[in-house]
Design a protein around this motif. Sequence first.
Motif, mmCIF file in Angstrom:
data_model
loop_
_atom_site.group_PDB
_atom_site.id
_atom_site.type_symbol
_atom_site.label_atom_id
_atom_site.label_comp_id
_atom_site.label_asym_id
_atom_site.label_seq_id
_atom_site.Cartn_x
_atom_site.Cartn_y
_atom_site.Cartn_z
ATOM 1 N N ARG A 112 40.258 9.095 8.289
ATOM 2 C CA ARG A 112 40.279 10.352 9.021
ATOM 3 C C ARG A 112 38.975 11.131 8.866
ATOM 4 N NH1 ARG A 112 44.452 13.848 10.911
ATOM 5 N NH2 ARG A 112 44.068 16.025 10.410
ATOM 6 N N PHE A 113 38.371 11.451 9.989
ATOM 7 C CA PHE A 113 37.147 12.262 10.064
ATOM 8 C C PHE A 113 35.943 11.614 9.385
ATOM 9 C CE2 PHE A 113 40.016 16.263 10.088
ATOM 10 C CZ PHE A 113 40.394 15.971 11.381
ATOM 11 N N LYS A 114 36.023 10.325 9.122
ATOM 12 C CA LYS A 114 34.876 9.699 8.453
ATOM 13 C C LYS A 114 33.779 9.351 9.452
ATOM 14 C CE LYS A 114 35.984 9.366 4.074
ATOM 15 N NZ LYS A 114 37.258 10.104 4.195
ATOM 16 N N MET A 115 34.138 8.701 10.541
ATOM 17 C CA MET A 115 33.125 8.269 11.485
ATOM 18 C C MET A 115 33.776 8.057 12.848
ATOM 19 S SD MET A 115 30.028 7.774 12.038
ATOM 20 C CE MET A 115 29.566 8.227 10.369
ATOM 21 N N ARG A 116 33.044 8.442 13.890
ATOM 22 C CA ARG A 116 33.573 8.212 15.225
ATOM 23 C C ARG A 116 33.493 6.723 15.528
ATOM 24 N NH1 ARG A 116 34.906 13.188 17.333
ATOM 25 N NH2 ARG A 116 36.474 11.849 18.212
ATOM 26 N N PHE A 164 30.462 4.637 16.960
ATOM 27 C CA PHE A 164 29.292 4.288 16.169
ATOM 28 C C PHE A 164 29.482 2.990 15.404
ATOM 29 C CE2 PHE A 164 28.643 9.001 16.181
ATOM 30 C CZ PHE A 164 27.479 8.978 16.907
#
Lengths: 174, 357, 542
Positions: free
Chosen positions: C241-245, C248
């Motif tokens: 969660r919220f680490k990387m889109r 990418f």
Amino acid sequence: MAIITPRPQLTLAERLYLPAIVSGMWLTIRHFFVNLLGLKKKFTLEYPDEKCPPPPGCRGAPTLVRDEDGREKCVACQLCEFVCPPRAIRVTPEALPPGSRHAKIEKRPAAFEINMLRCIYCGFCQEVCPEEAIFLREKTILTGASRRELVHDKQRLLALGGSRPDSVKKWKDK
Amino acid sequence: MVNHAADIVVHWVQAGMATPWLVWLVITLMKCGAVVGVMMGMVAYTVLAERRFCAFIQDRLGPNRVGPFGLLQPVADGMKLFLKENVLPGHVNKVYYVLAPAITLFPALATIAVIPFGNRLGGEKMVIADLNVGILWVFSLAALGVYGIVLAGWASNSKYPFIGGVRSAAQLISYELAMGLSVIGVFMLAGSLNLGQVVEYQSHCWLVLKQPLGFLIFMVAMFAETNRTPFDLPEGEQELAAGYNTEYGSMKFALFFMGEYANMVVASAVMVTLFFGGWQVPFIPVEQWLGCSWLSGMVYIGCFLAKLAAFLFLFIWVRWTLPRFRYDQLMNLGWKVLLPLGLLNILLTALVLAGQR
Amino acid sequence: MADPVSKTSAVERVNLTVDGRAVSVPKGWNLIQAARKAGFHVPHYCYHEKLSVGGNCRMCLVEVGLPRMGPDRKPVLKADGTPEIGWLPRPQIGCATQAGEGMSVRLNSQLVKECRRSVLEFLLINHPLDCPICDQAGECKLQEYAFQYGGGESRFVEEKERKPKKVELGPRVTLDDERCILCTRCVRFCREIARDDVLGIFNRGSHSYISCYPGRKLENNYSLNTVDLCPVGALTSTDFRFKMRVWFLKETSSLCASCARGCNITVGSREGVVHRFKPRCNDAVNSHWMCDEGRLNYKWINDERRLKKPLIRASGSAKWDEALAAARDALVRNRGRVAILASGQCSCEELFLLKKLAETYGAVVKLAPAHEGPGDNLLVETDKTPNMNGVRLMGFEAGREVGAKLSDAMAKGEVAALVAVRECAVAAGVDAGALKKMDAILAIDVLPSPTVEMASVVLPGAAHVEKTGTFINFQRRLQRFHPAFAPPGEARTDLWILGQLPGGDSKPLDYEKVFNRMCGETPAFQALPWEPLTEKGVEVEW
């Protein structure tokens, strides 16, 4: 195919050069005296003392903005990072801490860096931003003593950006 | 100040403290110093004038930052050029490369020696060397000036300078002919090669009125000899980078630059002397009003400098008006127009002189 | 999709036409499968080929027609000889409609397009549209279909339904109820595959929401598969969660190295950092699933303690050429008294080179310690190494007692040099004091361990996501993995290191050359088909 352009047939006056020279010299001397005596409005801006006001829509340095409540509008969706042609933007997302006033938005940038040495001022980041959080502001002249200095971090970006009213109020009743 | 210094010298001589040749040496050195000083000052301020005047012609402002009206700009420029690193490119012919700028500047300074820049000051003739073949001295030194440019183009071992050098050789040789022919009429009238006597001859009527065609040819040739627009083919920024001085920088470049403007000053001085009455003040009988004093001497010098300045302005004015000739046009003009016209001018003058006799 | 049914010979087949294209499919297939066979994609949310049919999202509505029958029970033919089709007045859901003989299906008629647009409009009524903060953005079916089939704008002006956000369903899964479209894939997965029936739909109508049964939590070892299954961003991995889109992430086909099953995975990495493992469909091994344990076992790859520089303990030198020379010296000095401690983490190619190394330097023992742990009857195996079968095939002695065996050999003085590859001798049961008396210990490893601390020469190797190679899983299936990025710092792939150790004119080895040599010299690998090996793996026999 060769294209042959015929040379114009010059009259004697033209071949003498002198009439043309005289008329040209008359033109330049007129300008000379008009400017020497200051008879005409000058166009030149004497740069460091006089500056050209940025025209509306001027694309200067990209900045981050806050809304009227002082909330950082960026939610770290990283679309700007994705769209940036020279890859000048680097966003590190994080979850908002539970006690935060804006905890319902859940996400924010832990770090937001724009490398102004790479930025090409194309404005794609502003265009792509779904939160209207990144704006290219009027500041166009950026100088620094080191490369590191020209990598704008979140604090600097927010300071440059100032605040813009939130027109959508998307997170108002989340 | 000059006044005072000259007084001291005169006093010195009267006191019998020096032999005549020593007096002559001191006075000549003083004249040299004054002339070179004034000339270098004019060079520096002609550069500034050129930059500011061309700005006015082009509706700009020009350099106005250093000092009032930018008057200290030449000082700043000079300091910049002095302080720049003196680069010697690896591929050049070193001896000639270093020699070339000096060869360009030297003839310009040497030519001024025979120009009478005033009548008399404290009984002393205002000319450094009162040569009886003054004009030959002028022409021979002007011919030497070519060597500096050709040498620079050749010693640089680089294509643009080389082309610039070759062009300048061709151009200067072509126009020297016309230049030489155009002044023959002047000397036929004046009856002497001594420039002082040419000036004396014009005390009633400037030669430009008697020799308009000769003046026109001479002026065009002078523009060509000084490599000024519309004859700046050796430099030709648009085609040849900077032409013969492409490989030069810092002080060596400055010498070329000063050489060009010094040549302009000399060319103006020669034109003033030959066609515009030299130091003579038109319509005003100066000596009747002021007597044969220091003051009238200074007025003559001032008049000479004023005429000189007018010609310098003409050089600048022309440069920012006319575009450069094409190479074939340049050669056409030199060989097919100016040369025959020069001969025609001699013929006409000769006929008129023969008719008068 | 594999076609398991058609393998058995006596299956009845039906012929049908999908958008004018004739296909023949086994009886029992639904219209989504039949359309896929004909080369068409039918948009759907709730349908999943490994789960029971839910039929609640209505996204897969298609128009269905059957041949019109005459009074003689024969199809009525048109003038050109083709049967006349009687179209059903209402659209049917593709997932719950079985393909029938002579059936005609329309996927792109005006009616079907209208249906999809309307369904999407309904689904988006209560959707919060918080794509900027939603982890699913970029791989979200709701986004994709809204772009492809949606109307582009909403006519909904009323208040949106508020539902719980950021609900922790279990230790590894976070739920956002507002984003949920109630497809019940997660519910069916827990019930049918994980056999841990904890999820359900509560309330009615637009107030419906997914939650755990009171007092229970979604904490089974397969809970993160619900995140993969979720077509929208409702179920998110607490870890990711919220680490990387996701846009990418560079996706690399690899294998899970946490147990002997060797689940096929896709490694999501960006600039040398692994962000997630996702299962990759392989029906012969792991279907669409993988266990949470294996999925989250990636953090060691970017651990700060990773070995990044070679080391000669005696001189403190950290140069590759010197370290390799020192290692070769030690092996030459102790020729005939070398022990090799290999690992089930080594690829077949590395084990093959180790075998060659053992032959070159006359190894006394070639061992590989076993690592065992609890398994289950779905995916997790008790053997916790990915390549124990490869170890055995390459002639290494594997098992729990290798530590004792090595200690014995050391006690007898038969061993003076130890080559430990991705294994710790201390952890295997060898006395540290005895190890210290060894003449040389060469450790090829990725993370520090007691053996690495003691080693005379340390050679930093690569994790499996940083190199290429093959594992043989517990089914004796040879599967390939690919490198997602280069090893960190000055670390090199184990294959490169092992290629340098024999000495002589050792040039950097090309993976393909090693693989071909290995296949040539290993009877079990004769005539391996190359294509399936790179995709789904090949079963080998010995």
